[in-house]
Every structure is written in C-alpha cells, then in structure tokens.
Scaffold this active site. Structure first.
Site, PDB file in Angstrom:
ATOM      1  CG  ASP A 137      -1.753  -1.236   1.353  1.00 12.45           C
ATOM      2  OD1 ASP A 137      -2.255  -1.705   0.321  1.00 12.45           O
ATOM      3  OD2 ASP A 137      -1.894  -1.755   2.481  1.00 12.45           O
ATOM      4  CD  GLU A 171      -8.595  -3.213  -1.147  1.00 15.63           C
ATOM      5  OE1 GLU A 171      -9.310  -3.449  -0.148  1.00 15.63           O
ATOM      6  OE2 GLU A 171      -7.687  -3.960  -1.532  1.00 15.63           O
TER       7      GLU A 171
END
Length: 540
Positions: free
Chosen positions: A70, A228
């Site tokens: 991420d 997401e």
C-alpha cells in the site's frame, strides 16, 4: 496461459508458495514448470541485498523488496517521501526518502504508539504541513480501535503529533484530495468520500457515496470486488481517481488498477476506457496481484506510478513495492508501460542517487528501533524492554515463547538469506532466532540452560540437550523457503548443524491471512534479560 476463463482457476493458484496450501500432485508438476526469474538479475547492496538500481541507467523491480504494501508517495520539491502499511509492527510508518525515485533510505518511524493494525495510510503535504491519514483495525492490544486517525508535523523527520481520531469506523484506505475550491476531502473504500475541516484534523458530516467503480467481467478469476485504495491526482484539466479492485491477495489474477477522471472534485466520474490499466493475467508472470497505485511526477517531469504486488513463488515476502512508467495519451488519459515488470526499465533522469536501503546487520552500538527493528503487537511499555550497552542488545524477557513475547523483527526482502547472532540468556531465560509471520505461525530455534526448543508451525517442541549452556552463537538459513539451523560454542569458528530442517513456503497470507510477511527476528522469553551481540545478515 490466459486466466480470464473459469476453467483455469486451478492454474491461477500455481506457484511455489501455493503448494503449501494443499495442492495435489498434478498441480505440483505444473508448478515446477512455471518460469522464475533468477535472483542473480539484481545488483547487490548492503549485506548483499538486492537493489533496484542496476547502475547502467536502468532499474529492476521490486523498488522496495520485502513487505512494503500500500505505498503512499509524496513529491515535495526535489524530494520524495514514501511509507507503507505496517499493520501490527511498531514503531510503524517508517518514512523513506529519495531524490531519484529509485534509490531510497529510511528516515524515521512516524507512529510510535500502538493504535491498532495499520492499513493503507496516506502521506500528504498541505500548506507547508505534513499529514499522515491512518486507518486502523482493532487488535487485542489495549487502546486500539477500528477507525481512521491523523497525525501531523512541520518537519518530515518528526516528531509527529499524537494521533487524532477521525471517527471513521466503517472505511479503510483514505486518499486525500483538495478540490478546485480549496476544500479538503478523504476519498474512502467503496467509492465513498468525507469532507475534512480546513486544518485537516477532523471530518465534517458523514461519508457519502460518490463513485461506482468499474467492474471486471464476471468470469475473471479474482478474490472479490473490494474497491479500495482510492488515490486522487490533479493533472491538467482533470482530477484522476485511481482505485484497486479484485481483492489484494488470493488468486494472482485478482488485484488490479482501474482509473476514472472528473473535471470537478464533486464528479461525475468517467471510467477509463482501457480499464483495467494493470492486471496480472497469467501465473507465469513475475509479479502477481498488482494494484493499489498512486501517480507521481518524476524528477525529469515524466510520470510514474508506485503500486504493490506479490513475487511469483514468494508470497512469504509479502506485497512488495513496484515502480511503473506512465505515459499520458492525447485524449487526456494515461497508461502504464512496464508490462509484467519482469524486465529492466529506464530510470527517470535527474535527482541525486543515494545508497539504497540499509544494512540489516547490527553491531548494536545504538538502538535502531523503528527505522530497522520493530516489535510485533507491542504493549505500551514495550520499548522499555530493550536497550543497548557495550555493543550489546539487552532484551528483557516477556511471555513463554515467541507467540506471547512480542519479538523484535526485520524486513528482509531477498528470496534467500542467512542471519546469525551471539545469544546469551539469564538464569530461567529462553531466547533464540526466529522466522515470524504472526503469533500463530512462526518457525525458529531457541534454547534454555539445558535444552533446545524448536518452533514449528507456531508450536514449541522440546529437543535435544543443549551442550553450550547459557551462551552460544546461532545461525538461521532461509534458502528460498528451505530452513536450516546451525549452532556454535566457539563464537562461530566451528558450526554444528541442528538436526531439524523446515520448509516454510506456506507461511503467508493465503494460508494464514493477516497481509503480513515471514520476517527474521529475535525473541526473549522466560525470565531475566537476554543479550544479543554481533548480529550479521547476508542475502544469498
């Protein structure tokens, strides 16, 4: 091998790591034929670790090897800063610095208090101040909760403020955006957003749904829809919204990058006609489950994107950060150009290069807590357990085994490596070297005053008598998932092979969950204070 068809679901699960989950003989035979890039393709840096910069004007992914998922990246003048999800490791959210986008060095850890399992943060700068937006999941540690937080500083090197709760219990992956009118927003998972106050330290109202992400064909092999990681970049006449869909793990063909654009922060959002922009389509590719991308301008004015992926056959290394060149097209869209990222890519021009990464070997002259070593699920007083003195790490015991002792861990990003250390225990103490995924899944070798103890599958087993007493040198070799142990009673001049080897390719997320990696480390349990000296790490 085209994995977009239903009848190839089994093939999508192939690879060295997948076999540990219970694949049959036919699957094993096919997996053995899957091509795998040789480790020798990388240049070598500190402790022989692989580095991306090839030294000839090209680089080879991964940009950040080992578990750096991420990625959130900030361009701040000539400088770039990046951090990653750190989950249950504290001190967490280590800030990394670069000036050429390829070579990175750690600065510090921005988050020192355990507020929960940290998922997909967002690092930004607004009106001279740095902010980190941090979604967390509640754990069994006291004081943690499921929400999103913000911390801030006026100096990227810190110290950072105490976390402020934004009261967002139902969303993850905040992506910061500033509208055309100067308003501040967090875009959230599921296509939602919430407004921020002008100082960025509180939310205004409730989250609202503003975007329906593009959907892939229903027969694609994915983990789940799971929109997401929304990231907003303003470029030219448009705001560009990049989202991850397809699930972040599971089948290697699931995770992907999609994009949309709007002339206003308020929409409407137009989906990219070429979605998905990045997707692994074959288990033979070098990088699996690629997604969670952010656009960034390079030092030469060209554009790039960072995202993460799993390395073929090495789910145990977690999601590693990848760098992909971006090309803007005449119609105002963009595309990624690196393909499956298995081949060298020309570096961006400009920017000062620094030695990439850091040594993992440690003489313990100082305590590199945060920038190098991290606790797993620490309590509020965990940092008081460790100190350095006379080139020795003194590590106060806690619990009975690695499962309840909050071990000290490193991020090692190579397919094979060896680490060794002098270990001395106090009366009643137990200590050793481990390969640790989480408190229920780890491997390693420890000892007390009379016996060895092996750690297998997160279970402790008594083993042969310990001939060295309370002090010995220990060595762990993890050679592409084949683990061996050696011990020495004379400081490493001679070694004796321990009689238990292991295979750890199944110590990863698709077997255990948790989004973590298998990390080398140290533990101290039982009673007293264990002493660790002369820690040496070498990539193979």
């Amino acid at each position: 091998m085209d994995l977009s068809r239903r009848d190839t679901i089994g093939a999508a699960l192939l690879g060295g790591a997948g076999l540990a989950a219970g694949a049959g003989p036919a699957a094993a035979a096919l997996a053995a034929q899957a091509p795998r890039a040789p480790a020798s393709g990388w240049r070598r840096g500190h402790d022989n670790q692989r580095v991306p910069d090839l030294g000839n004007g090209f680089f080879l992914n991964p940009l950040m090897s080992g578990d750096h998922p991420d990625p959130t990246i900030l361009k701040d003048g000539r400088d770039y800063y990046m951090t990653f999800s750190t989950f249950d490791s504290y001190p967490g959210l280590v800030i990394w610095h670069s000036q050429d986008l390829v070579n990175w060095q750690p600065l510090n850890a921005a988050l020192t208090r355990n507020i929960g399992s940290v998922w997909a943060p967002e690092l930004i700068k607004h009106k001279g101040r740095y902010y980190l937006y941090i979604p967390t999941k509640k754990t069994d540690a006291p004081g943690t909760k499921t929400t999103s937080w913000v911390i801030w500083t006026d100096d990227i090197r810190g110290p950072w403020s105490d976390p402020v709760d934004l009261d967002l219990p139902s969303h993850i992956d905040p992506g910061h955006a500033v509208g055309e009118d100067g308003s501040r927003w967090l875009f959230l998972s599921g296509g939602d957003r919430v407004r921020l106050t002008d100082d960025g330290l509180a939310t205004v109202g409730k989250p609202e749904h503003v975007y329906d992400p593009w959907r892939y064909p229903e027969d694609w092999v994915v983990e789940g829809f799971a929109p997401e990681g929304p990231k907003i970049t303003r470029h030219g006449d448009y705001f560009y919204l990049i989202t991850a869909v397809g699930g972040t793990a599971g089948p290697p063909t699931g995770h992907m990058v999609i994009a949309a654009r709007s002339r206003s922060i308020n929409g409407p959002w137009e989906n990219h006609p070429a979605n998905p922009l990045v997707r692994t389509t074959s288990a033979a590719e070098k990088w699996w489950s690629r997604g969670h991308a952010t656009l960034v301008e390079g030092p030469d004015g060209g554009w790039w994107t960072v995202y993460h992926g799993f390395e073929n056959g090495f789910w145990t290394l977690g999601r590693q950060t990848l760098l992909d060149r971006v090309e803007w097209t005449p119609d105002g869209w963009f595309r990624m150009t690196g393909g499956d990222l298995s081949q060298p890519i020309a570096k961006p021009k400009g920017g000062r290069a620094v030695p990439h990464g850091q040594p993992l070997s440690d003489d313990f002259r100082t305590l590199k807590l945060g920038s190098k070593w991290n606790f797993f699920k620490p309590g509020p007083d965990e940092k008081d357990r460790v100190r350095t003195q006379n080139n020795t790490l003194l590590f106060r015991a806690r619990g009975k085994a690695p499962s309840d002792s909050s071990p000290l861990l490193l991020i090692a990003g190579d397919q094979g490596y060896r680490f060794e250390c002098d270990v001395e225990i106090a009366p009643g103490g137990t200590a050793g070297l481990i390969l640790f995924y989480d408190e229920r899944l780890y491997a390693g070798l420890g000892f007390d005053e009379t016996r060895f103890v092996t750690h297998q599958y997160g279970i402790e087993r008594g083993r042969p008598a310990n001939p060295h007493g309370r002090r010995m040198r220990m060595r762990v070799t993890n050679d592409r998932h084949i683990v061996t142990y050696d011990t020495s009673g004379d400081g490493g001049r001679t070694w004796k092979r321990f009689d238990r080897g292991m295979e750890v390719s199944g110590y990863h997320h698709n077997v255990r969950g948790g989004f973590l990696m298998l990390r080398p480390g140290l533990y101290s349990a039982g009673a007293g204070e264990a002493k660790f000296r002369n820690f040496k790490f070498e990539a193979l």
